[in-house]
Design an enzyme around this catalytic site. Sequence first.
Site, PDB file in Angstrom:
ATOM      1  N   GLY A  78      31.277  40.850  18.332  1.00  0.00           N
ATOM      2  CA  GLY A  78      32.418  41.707  19.124  1.00  0.00           C
ATOM      3  C   GLY A  78      31.674  42.792  19.777  1.00  0.00           C
ATOM      4  O   GLY A  78      30.778  43.530  19.552  1.00  0.00           O
ATOM      5  N   ARG A 142      29.114  34.645  19.315  1.00  0.00           N
ATOM      6  CA  ARG A 142      29.103  34.766  17.609  1.00  0.00           C
ATOM      7  C   ARG A 142      28.551  33.446  16.864  1.00  0.00           C
ATOM      8  O   ARG A 142      28.817  33.036  15.949  1.00  0.00           O
ATOM      9  CB  ARG A 142      30.751  34.569  17.336  1.00  0.00           C
ATOM     10  CG  ARG A 142      31.692  35.863  17.817  1.00  0.00           C
ATOM     11  CD  ARG A 142      32.855  35.939  17.315  1.00  0.00           C
ATOM     12  NE  ARG A 142      33.684  36.958  17.905  1.00  0.00           N
ATOM     13  CZ  ARG A 142      33.512  38.119  17.289  1.00  0.00           C
ATOM     14  NH1 ARG A 142      32.763  38.509  16.048  1.00  0.00           N
ATOM     15  NH2 ARG A 142      34.285  39.432  17.879  1.00  0.00           N
ATOM     16  N   ASP A 173      27.727  40.647   9.501  1.00  0.00           N
ATOM     17  CA  ASP A 173      27.497  39.254   9.467  1.00  0.00           C
ATOM     18  C   ASP A 173      25.898  39.282  10.369  1.00  0.00           C
ATOM     19  O   ASP A 173      25.098  38.287   9.884  1.00  0.00           O
ATOM     20  CB  ASP A 173      28.745  38.375   9.930  1.00  0.00           C
ATOM     21  CG  ASP A 173      29.641  38.317   8.906  1.00  0.00           C
ATOM     22  OD1 ASP A 173      29.458  38.001   7.641  1.00  0.00           O
ATOM     23  OD2 ASP A 173      30.903  38.548   9.245  1.00  0.00           O
ATOM     24  N   LYS A 199      26.173  47.798  14.427  1.00  0.00           N
ATOM     25  CA  LYS A 199      27.115  48.055  15.545  1.00  0.00           C
ATOM     26  C   LYS A 199      28.554  47.542  14.938  1.00  0.00           C
ATOM     27  O   LYS A 199      28.693  46.367  14.174  1.00  0.00           O
ATOM     28  CB  LYS A 199      26.714  47.121  16.356  1.00  0.00           C
ATOM     29  CG  LYS A 199      27.777  46.939  17.693  1.00  0.00           C
ATOM     30  CD  LYS A 199      28.114  45.367  17.899  1.00  0.00           C
ATOM     31  CE  LYS A 199      28.776  44.439  16.704  1.00  0.00           C
ATOM     32  NZ  LYS A 199      29.154  43.132  17.122  1.00  0.00           N
ATOM     33  N   THR A 200      29.470  48.124  14.957  1.00  0.00           N
ATOM     34  CA  THR A 200      30.966  47.802  14.634  1.00  0.00           C
ATOM     35  C   THR A 200      31.913  48.639  14.731  1.00  0.00           C
ATOM     36  O   THR A 200      31.633  49.760  14.204  1.00  0.00           O
ATOM     37  CB  THR A 200      31.128  46.927  13.406  1.00  0.00           C
ATOM     38  OG1 THR A 200      32.660  46.678  13.281  1.00  0.00           O
ATOM     39  CG2 THR A 200      30.802  47.849  12.179  1.00  0.00           C
ATOM     40  N   ILE A 201      32.908  48.646  15.706  1.00  0.00           N
ATOM     41  CA  ILE A 201      33.939  49.794  15.716  1.00  0.00           C
ATOM     42  C   ILE A 201      34.628  49.922  14.581  1.00  0.00           C
ATOM     43  O   ILE A 201      35.332  50.659  14.371  1.00  0.00           O
ATOM     44  CB  ILE A 201      34.696  49.433  17.053  1.00  0.00           C
ATOM     45  CG1 ILE A 201      35.782  48.221  16.908  1.00  0.00           C
ATOM     46  CG2 ILE A 201      34.220  49.292  18.102  1.00  0.00           C
ATOM     47  CD1 ILE A 201      36.762  48.356  17.886  1.00  0.00           C
ATOM     48  N   ASP A 202      34.619  48.802  13.671  1.00  0.00           N
ATOM     49  CA  ASP A 202      35.301  48.773  12.387  1.00  0.00           C
ATOM     50  C   ASP A 202      34.951  49.802  11.397  1.00  0.00           C
ATOM     51  O   ASP A 202      35.664  50.494  10.521  1.00  0.00           O
ATOM     52  CB  ASP A 202      35.604  47.451  11.770  1.00  0.00           C
ATOM     53  CG  ASP A 202      36.214  46.469  12.449  1.00  0.00           C
ATOM     54  OD1 ASP A 202      37.053  46.788  13.471  1.00  0.00           O
ATOM     55  OD2 ASP A 202      36.242  45.220  12.083  1.00  0.00           O
ATOM     56  N   TYR A 240      62.614  56.415  19.316  1.00  0.00           N
ATOM     57  CA  TYR A 240      61.847  55.206  18.697  1.00  0.00           C
ATOM     58  C   TYR A 240      61.168  55.389  17.557  1.00  0.00           C
ATOM     59  O   TYR A 240      60.308  56.539  17.570  1.00  0.00           O
ATOM     60  CB  TYR A 240      61.167  54.674  19.861  1.00  0.00           C
ATOM     61  CG  TYR A 240      61.918  53.819  20.855  1.00  0.00           C
ATOM     62  CD1 TYR A 240      62.658  52.943  20.790  1.00  0.00           C
ATOM     63  CD2 TYR A 240      61.758  54.400  22.266  1.00  0.00           C
ATOM     64  CE1 TYR A 240      63.520  52.136  21.765  1.00  0.00           C
ATOM     65  CE2 TYR A 240      62.344  53.760  23.246  1.00  0.00           C
ATOM     66  CZ  TYR A 240      63.234  52.841  23.131  1.00  0.00           C
ATOM     67  OH  TYR A 240      63.931  51.965  23.986  1.00  0.00           O
ATOM     68  N   MET A 247      42.577  48.075  15.047  1.00  0.00           N
ATOM     69  CA  MET A 247      41.395  47.169  14.715  1.00  0.00           C
ATOM     70  C   MET A 247      40.907  47.613  13.243  1.00  0.00           C
ATOM     71  O   MET A 247      40.983  48.713  13.080  1.00  0.00           O
ATOM     72  CB  MET A 247      40.546  46.941  15.743  1.00  0.00           C
ATOM     73  CG  MET A 247      40.678  45.778  16.626  1.00  0.00           C
ATOM     74  SD  MET A 247      39.109  45.515  17.562  1.00  0.00           S
ATOM     75  CE  MET A 247      39.617  43.843  18.142  1.00  0.00           C
ATOM     76  N   GLY A 248      40.221  46.686  12.548  1.00  0.00           N
ATOM     77  CA  GLY A 248      39.634  46.833  11.210  1.00  0.00           C
ATOM     78  C   GLY A 248      40.285  45.691  10.263  1.00  0.00           C
ATOM     79  O   GLY A 248      41.257  45.974   9.509  1.00  0.00           O
ATOM     80  N   ARG A 249      39.779  44.565  10.340  1.00  0.00           N
ATOM     81  CA  ARG A 249      40.422  43.627   9.452  1.00  0.00           C
ATOM     82  C   ARG A 249      39.844  43.707   7.957  1.00  0.00           C
ATOM     83  O   ARG A 249      40.361  43.009   7.223  1.00  0.00           O
ATOM     84  CB  ARG A 249      39.875  42.057   9.896  1.00  0.00           C
ATOM     85  CG  ARG A 249      38.409  41.758   9.770  1.00  0.00           C
ATOM     86  CD  ARG A 249      38.152  40.015   9.854  1.00  0.00           C
ATOM     87  NE  ARG A 249      39.207  39.338   9.242  1.00  0.00           N
ATOM     88  CZ  ARG A 249      38.829  38.879   8.054  1.00  0.00           C
ATOM     89  NH1 ARG A 249      37.808  39.455   7.316  1.00  0.00           N
ATOM     90  NH2 ARG A 249      39.766  38.312   7.556  1.00  0.00           N
ATOM     91  N   GLU A 308      44.723  46.644  10.830  1.00  0.00           N
ATOM     92  CA  GLU A 308      44.715  45.202  11.050  1.00  0.00           C
ATOM     93  C   GLU A 308      44.790  44.242   9.968  1.00  0.00           C
ATOM     94  O   GLU A 308      45.576  43.159   9.663  1.00  0.00           O
ATOM     95  CB  GLU A 308      43.646  44.775  11.989  1.00  0.00           C
ATOM     96  CG  GLU A 308      43.384  43.252  12.611  1.00  0.00           C
ATOM     97  CD  GLU A 308      42.103  43.229  12.975  1.00  0.00           C
ATOM     98  OE1 GLU A 308      42.124  42.038  13.967  1.00  0.00           O
ATOM     99  OE2 GLU A 308      41.435  44.026  12.972  1.00  0.00           O
ATOM    100  N   TYR A 421      41.416  45.352  21.713  1.00  0.00           N
ATOM    101  CA  TYR A 421      40.326  45.199  22.811  1.00  0.00           C
ATOM    102  C   TYR A 421      40.119  46.540  23.757  1.00  0.00           C
ATOM    103  O   TYR A 421      39.235  46.622  24.345  1.00  0.00           O
ATOM    104  CB  TYR A 421      40.707  44.124  23.619  1.00  0.00           C
ATOM    105  CG  TYR A 421      40.391  42.677  22.982  1.00  0.00           C
ATOM    106  CD1 TYR A 421      39.132  42.242  22.791  1.00  0.00           C
ATOM    107  CD2 TYR A 421      41.344  41.960  22.387  1.00  0.00           C
ATOM    108  CE1 TYR A 421      38.958  40.970  21.974  1.00  0.00           C
ATOM    109  CE2 TYR A 421      41.112  40.813  21.726  1.00  0.00           C
ATOM    110  CZ  TYR A 421      39.725  40.314  21.535  1.00  0.00           C
ATOM    111  OH  TYR A 421      39.711  39.003  20.790  1.00  0.00           O
ATOM    112  N   GLU A 422      41.172  47.338  23.761  1.00  0.00           N
ATOM    113  CA  GLU A 422      41.346  48.438  24.415  1.00  0.00           C
ATOM    114  C   GLU A 422      40.148  49.268  24.030  1.00  0.00           C
ATOM    115  O   GLU A 422      39.505  50.197  25.137  1.00  0.00           O
ATOM    116  CB  GLU A 422      42.443  49.062  24.434  1.00  0.00           C
ATOM    117  CG  GLU A 422      43.768  48.552  25.169  1.00  0.00           C
ATOM    118  CD  GLU A 422      44.352  47.583  23.955  1.00  0.00           C
ATOM    119  OE1 GLU A 422      45.509  47.152  24.260  1.00  0.00           O
ATOM    120  OE2 GLU A 422      43.898  47.363  22.863  1.00  0.00           O
TER     121      GLU A 422
END
Length: 547
Positions: A78, A142, A173, A199-202, A240, A247-249, A308, A421-422
């Site tokens: 990603g 991927r 990975d 690399k990973t935004i997570d 509300y 994100m962050g699985r 996530e 994705y933002e």
Amino acid sequence: MEKSALQIARAAYQPKLPIALRGALKAVEGEPTQSVADQEEIEKLFPNTYGMPYLKFEPTDETSQPVKVNVGVILSGGQAPGGHNVISGLFDGVKKLHPENKLYGFILGPGGLVDHKYIEITEELVDEYRNTGGFDIIGSGRTKLEKKEQFDKGLEILQALDIKALVIIGGDDSNTNACVLAEYYKAIGADVQVIGCPKTIDGDLKNSEIETSFGFDTATKVYSEVIGNIMRDCNSAKKYWHFIKLMGRSASHVTLECALQTHPNITLIGEEVEAKNQTLDDVVTYIAEIVTDRANLGMNYGVVLVPEGLIEFIPAIKKLIAELNDMLAANQADFDLVASDHKIDYVLAHLSDENAAIFRSLPLSVSRQLALERDPHGNVQVSLIETEQLLAEMVAKKLEQWKKDGIYTGKFATQHHFFGYEGRCAAPSNFDADYCYSLGFNASMLIAAGKTGYMSSVKNTCRPADEWVAGGIPITMMMNMEKRNGEMKPVIRKALVELSGRPYKFFVCHRSEWARNTSFVYPGPIQYFGPSEVCDQPTKTLQLENM
């Protein structure tokens, strides 16, 4: 390509480098390393690249000799803000080693290496992408580099282009694949070095030597800006409860960082849920209690941050998912033939009684999503599970019952959001622009030092870039054995949120106050120009970890 005014201004930005990378340097080796776990198994699998030492670059007065080497580069997995700067730093470093050196980019990820699809990255091309977001200079993919046939096919094009080093920019990975590839090429004497970039935004690819993965800084700042905007709206309308999935699985770093930046009323940390052995109902009750407390104070509004991968951290559901993954890995062909309206029946028939009972207790929408097609590693695709909506619905149901019991008297209206994705292709923050450029330039120096199976490392990143420490660590150092697709495989161990760490402890000290009061912080957009305290600050996580 047509450029915006911001892109034009950013193109002129010159990323900062650590002092050691600005002139002649020498490589200083440290202590030998070992893997984080399963040392005997990892050493057996990586006999040629295991146990290598730490490496640090230091300035020297010695004259550097030109190094003639063509280099290939792959973007894998990603997107993350700053990938283009890794490539521009690598390009500048390779050209510094020798002006005739060439950099080739493989198209659409590792598949480009196997399928022999590539372009030469020229100065004209790289200048179009400096300090921009996205991976579109060569694209990403991927494809997993796991098989001998892939390695041999890749070697054909590397030899044809006289490429002596390959840089793989990716997450845990992808860098696991880089480690396997480095080992294979070393074992067969292929004379091809392999270097990784984190690399990973997570934020889950880190350790003592990799302080942060690139993209995390920018992505969390983008998410925090939008969370702040929602908070401002929430505090204006006052009607509300906003449930926001981030994100962050496999880890909750993004959620924790956004909480530290914005101070929401409720933040769920998956690692805490697992440590406390909480059930889904425990989580729902926790949210409902805070909603009730705020309603009693006349505040029928608030913000909830949800990681996530939360559903996988709930121990009972984690156990169910583990059995599901193993069962589907063993029966995938049969499962694929089952009609969609009978898949749940098939799953129930193949689960243990305990896990079948848990599966039946879940809302139908979740059980359907748990039975969906797996990701390439055989895992549940948690991003497809609408956890934020599930929690909002379950909280509403509980509050309805509490209203009948006279416990709750407020109003509960919800909005749901998923920020993913933002944040992945945003223009990199100054921190990520500098950090990524340094990682790429540093990778070229690891190549010049003759290293393979190493990951580019830039440390001391809470200090000004002048004081950053550049070097490398063996990728094997980060590895352990884990079950993938029903088999034990060597993989880089993911870094989870540490419940003993300063970022989490700081959050725990303040969450009760943030829950009861409206303590929202509105970070606003990323600032690229202005004083350093506004433009160049690292994440709250990194600051707290380095106090």
